[in-house]
Design a protein around this motif. Structure first.
Motif, mmCIF file in Angstrom:
data_model
loop_
_atom_site.group_PDB
_atom_site.id
_atom_site.type_symbol
_atom_site.label_atom_id
_atom_site.label_comp_id
_atom_site.label_asym_id
_atom_site.label_seq_id
_atom_site.Cartn_x
_atom_site.Cartn_y
_atom_site.Cartn_z
ATOM 1 N N VAL A 251 -7.021 -5.790 -9.857
ATOM 2 C CA VAL A 251 -7.072 -4.940 -8.666
ATOM 3 C C VAL A 251 -5.704 -4.316 -8.435
ATOM 4 O O VAL A 251 -4.683 -5.005 -8.512
ATOM 5 N N VAL A 252 -5.689 -3.029 -8.161
ATOM 6 C CA VAL A 252 -4.483 -2.353 -7.684
ATOM 7 C C VAL A 252 -4.826 -1.781 -6.315
ATOM 8 O O VAL A 252 -5.654 -0.866 -6.208
ATOM 9 N N THR A 253 -4.224 -2.328 -5.282
ATOM 10 C CA THR A 253 -4.557 -1.916 -3.923
ATOM 11 C C THR A 253 -3.290 -1.701 -3.115
ATOM 12 O O THR A 253 -2.171 -1.973 -3.575
ATOM 13 N N GLY A 254 -3.469 -1.201 -1.901
ATOM 14 C CA GLY A 254 -2.349 -0.935 -1.013
ATOM 15 C C GLY A 254 -2.854 -0.466 0.321
ATOM 16 O O GLY A 254 -4.066 -0.416 0.573
ATOM 17 N N ARG A 255 -1.928 -0.102 1.184
ATOM 18 C CA ARG A 255 -2.308 0.284 2.536
ATOM 19 C C ARG A 255 -2.821 1.711 2.633
ATOM 20 O O ARG A 255 -3.428 2.101 3.628
ATOM 21 N N SER A 256 -2.560 2.514 1.606
ATOM 22 C CA SER A 256 -3.057 3.891 1.598
ATOM 23 C C SER A 256 -3.383 4.299 0.173
ATOM 24 O O SER A 256 -2.905 3.687 -0.788
ATOM 25 N N ARG A 257 -4.179 5.350 0.049
ATOM 26 C CA ARG A 257 -4.512 5.871 -1.278
ATOM 27 C C ARG A 257 -3.262 6.374 -1.990
ATOM 28 O O ARG A 257 -3.118 6.222 -3.209
ATOM 29 N N PRO A 359 7.011 -0.436 -8.978
ATOM 30 C CA PRO A 359 8.461 -0.432 -8.762
ATOM 31 C C PRO A 359 8.898 -0.948 -7.396
ATOM 32 O O PRO A 359 9.963 -1.537 -7.272
ATOM 33 N N SER A 360 8.091 -0.729 -6.362
ATOM 34 C CA SER A 360 8.485 -1.103 -5.008
ATOM 35 C C SER A 360 8.096 -2.545 -4.704
ATOM 36 O O SER A 360 6.904 -2.869 -4.626
ATOM 37 N N LEU A 361 9.078 -3.410 -4.508
ATOM 38 C CA LEU A 361 8.784 -4.785 -4.116
ATOM 39 C C LEU A 361 8.139 -4.811 -2.735
ATOM 40 O O LEU A 361 7.203 -5.592 -2.493
ATOM 41 N N ARG A 362 8.589 -3.963 -1.838
ATOM 42 C CA ARG A 362 8.026 -3.932 -0.485
ATOM 43 C C ARG A 362 6.536 -3.607 -0.518
ATOM 44 O O ARG A 362 5.726 -4.287 0.114
ATOM 45 N N ARG A 363 6.163 -2.588 -1.293
ATOM 46 C CA ARG A 363 4.746 -2.237 -1.356
ATOM 47 C C ARG A 363 3.943 -3.276 -2.124
ATOM 48 O O ARG A 363 2.766 -3.498 -1.831
ATOM 49 N N GLY A 364 4.579 -3.899 -3.106
ATOM 50 C CA GLY A 364 3.891 -4.971 -3.817
ATOM 51 C C GLY A 364 3.559 -6.122 -2.892
ATOM 52 O O GLY A 364 2.442 -6.646 -2.889
ATOM 53 N N LEU A 365 4.542 -6.529 -2.078
ATOM 54 C CA LEU A 365 4.295 -7.598 -1.115
ATOM 55 C C LEU A 365 3.285 -7.167 -0.055
ATOM 56 O O LEU A 365 2.441 -7.962 0.387
ATOM 57 N N ALA A 366 3.349 -5.901 0.339
ATOM 58 C CA ALA A 366 2.415 -5.401 1.351
ATOM 59 C C ALA A 366 0.975 -5.371 0.840
ATOM 60 O O ALA A 366 0.032 -5.321 1.640
ATOM 61 N N SER A 367 0.795 -5.409 -0.483
ATOM 62 C CA SER A 367 -0.567 -5.373 -1.031
ATOM 63 C C SER A 367 -1.327 -6.671 -0.778
ATOM 64 O O SER A 367 -2.551 -6.709 -0.931
ATOM 65 N N VAL A 368 -0.610 -7.739 -0.407
ATOM 66 C CA VAL A 368 -1.276 -9.031 -0.200
ATOM 67 C C VAL A 368 -2.324 -8.931 0.905
ATOM 68 O O VAL A 368 -3.437 -9.461 0.778
ATOM 69 N N GLN A 369 -1.978 -8.239 1.992
ATOM 70 C CA GLN A 369 -2.924 -8.153 3.117
ATOM 71 C C GLN A 369 -4.202 -7.414 2.733
ATOM 72 O O GLN A 369 -5.312 -7.927 2.957
ATOM 73 N N PRO A 370 -4.136 -6.213 2.134
ATOM 74 C CA PRO A 370 -5.392 -5.575 1.720
ATOM 75 C C PRO A 370 -6.124 -6.339 0.620
ATOM 76 O O PRO A 370 -7.357 -6.345 0.583
ATOM 77 N N PHE A 371 -5.371 -7.006 -0.276
ATOM 78 C CA PHE A 371 -6.029 -7.793 -1.324
ATOM 79 C C PHE A 371 -6.844 -8.922 -0.710
ATOM 80 O O PHE A 371 -8.006 -9.150 -1.083
ATOM 81 N N ASN A 372 -6.266 -9.645 0.238
ATOM 82 C CA ASN A 372 -7.012 -10.721 0.886
ATOM 83 C C ASN A 372 -8.184 -10.186 1.698
ATOM 84 O O ASN A 372 -9.234 -10.839 1.790
ATOM 85 N N LYS A 373 -8.020 -9.015 2.266
ATOM 86 C CA LYS A 373 -9.128 -8.387 2.989
ATOM 87 C C LYS A 373 -10.286 -8.094 2.027
ATOM 88 O O LYS A 373 -11.459 -8.315 2.365
ATOM 89 N N ILE A 374 -9.943 -7.624 0.826
ATOM 90 C CA ILE A 374 -10.981 -7.370 -0.192
ATOM 91 C C ILE A 374 -11.711 -8.658 -0.553
ATOM 92 O O ILE A 374 -12.934 -8.698 -0.622
ATOM 93 N N ALA A 375 -10.936 -9.720 -0.782
ATOM 94 C CA ALA A 375 -11.545 -10.991 -1.165
ATOM 95 C C ALA A 375 -12.507 -11.491 -0.095
ATOM 96 O O ALA A 375 -13.613 -11.961 -0.399
ATOM 97 N N ARG A 376 -12.107 -11.380 1.158
ATOM 98 C CA ARG A 376 -12.989 -11.824 2.250
ATOM 99 C C ARG A 376 -14.227 -10.961 2.347
ATOM 100 O O ARG A 376 -15.355 -11.464 2.526
ATOM 101 N N ALA A 377 -14.051 -9.644 2.197
ATOM 102 C CA ALA A 377 -15.189 -8.728 2.336
ATOM 103 C C ALA A 377 -16.196 -8.901 1.203
ATOM 104 O O ALA A 377 -17.410 -8.770 1.419
#
Length: 381
Positions: A251-257, A359-377
């Motif tokens: 999965v490659v996810t994030g807060r925006s497209r 490349p962005s560590l900040r965006r990589g870490l920020a992906s945890v929240q949408p990833f967990n949202k996907i898993a729950r959904a």
């Protein structure tokens, strides 16, 4: 099995500040997302080029100094089971190797974990890859034949009831072998087989409790291969519908497209697509950077690629191919893509968050929240 189930795959690499930090964080996140299982791979080195795993190309390199610093899976799963008495997640190896691991030792490891976790172990297994065998002096010829004999050996030992086992085999002959570990409450660990080729699909039908392929393929390909597995199970006198239709998807996810598209365009994530075979590249009007007919994951040796070579090959990966082989997008987009797999027969998805590889560590870490949202959904899919 009824309903839709979800697992989470951890990369199982040594991290900072402690070697198991990322694995433990992912495990706790999986508990919070209320998924069904937690998985770790079995590698001696990575399927990604080490030469690109630097802060220049990947922010996560600040926390994971080497993508090739792979930890041993059975040890880690035992560690997790001992430290997390309250969590009742099933624990799986996705997947172990019938080349460099003797099947008797694999049978012992899986049975031990099953006993210690009171029936929560899953033995994911397949042929392995060249990169985990040939560099270490393990013969890489006839991997499928070796796999078939390994599966027959594991089943023979588990079914022996402690009696001496004698079995002829070109790879793993048994001569008065004994296997006296008991199953947990009469049940051995489920065997989940990763398979793609026709011969491996037939072996899955004979031996597996679950069909568990890894990318890259499409939902329509999955459906056709699942039919082959079930036909082989029926031919072997097994109930074809008892085989769990599972799949392991990155999965490659994030807060925006926009964040997702930027991640997909990064060098490390594009280099991951080199595990796709040439036939997948051909669908996108391209030839595999490693040559026409290249088989992908089974034969790639990424740790031998220098930075210049890895960058050149990653640049040849079509963007459309990335969007085919990864679940990608915002949570709503990923869930819509996952539904296509459900519609082709999948009932168990194991998710692997590749979003950290940008490349962005900040965006990589920020992906945890949408990833967990996907898993729950997906649990409600």
């Amino acid at each position: 099995m009824t309903g839709f189930r979800v697992g989470v795959m951890n990369p199982l690499v040594a991290t900072r500040p402690t070697a198991e930090w990322l694995t433990r964080v992912d495990y706790l996140g999986a508990l919070g997302a209320r998924v069904d299982s937690f998985w770790v791979p079995d590698h001696l080195n990575s399927l990604l080029p080490r030469s690109l795993w630097t802060p220049k190309y990947c922010g996560a390199a600040k926390l994971v100094p080497s993508i090739g610093a792979d930890l041993e899976p059975w040890t880690m799963l035992g560690h997790l089971a001992a430290r997390n008495r309250l969590g009742r997640l099933r624990l799986g190896v996705g997947v172990t190797d019938t080349g460099r691991r003797n099947p008797a030792v694999t049978a012992q490891a899986a049975a031990t974990l099953h006993l210690l976790t009171r029936g929560r172990a899953i033995l994911g297994i397949s042929t392995g890859e060249r990169e985990g065998n040939e560099p270490y002096g393990v013969d890489w010829s006839k991997p499928v034949a070796r796999f078939e004999e390994a599966m027959a050996t594991i089943r023979a030992l588990w079914d022996s009831g402690g009696e001496l086992v004698n079995r002829d085999s070109p790879f793993f002959p048994l001569r008065n072998a004994v296997f006296d570990l008991p199953p947990y409450r009469g049940r051995w660990p489920e065997i989940w087989i990763g398979a793609h080729s026709p011969r491996m699909l037939r072996a899955t039908g004979r031996y597996a409790d679950a069909y568990f392929p890894f990318v890259p393929h499409r939902p329509v390909d999955y459906q056709h291969r699942l039919d082959v597995v079930r036909t082989a199970a029926s031919d072997a006198g097994r109930d074809p519908m008892s085989i769990i239709p599972a799949v392991w998807l990155p999965v490659v996810t994030g807060r925006s497209r926009d964040d997702v598209d930027e991640a997909l365009d990064s060098e490390v994530i594009k280099s991951y697509a080199l595990i796709a075979p040439d036939e997948v590249f051909a669908r996108h009007g391209a030839r595999h950077p490693l040559g026409a007919g290249f088989s992908g994951a089974p034969d790639i040796l990424p740790h031998t690629m220098n930075e210049e070579t890895a960058l050149s090959q990653a640049a040849q990966v079509p963007s459309t191919l990335l969007r085919e082989i990864f679940l990608n997008g915002t949570p709503d987009e990923v869930i819509e893509q996952a539904a296509q797999w459900r519609d082709r027969g999948v009932r168990y998805i194991v998710l692997d968050n590749l979003s950290f590889s940008q490349p962005s560590l900040r965006r990589g870490l920020a992906s945890v929240q949408p990833f967990n949202k996907i898993a729950r959904a997906l649990k409600r899919l």
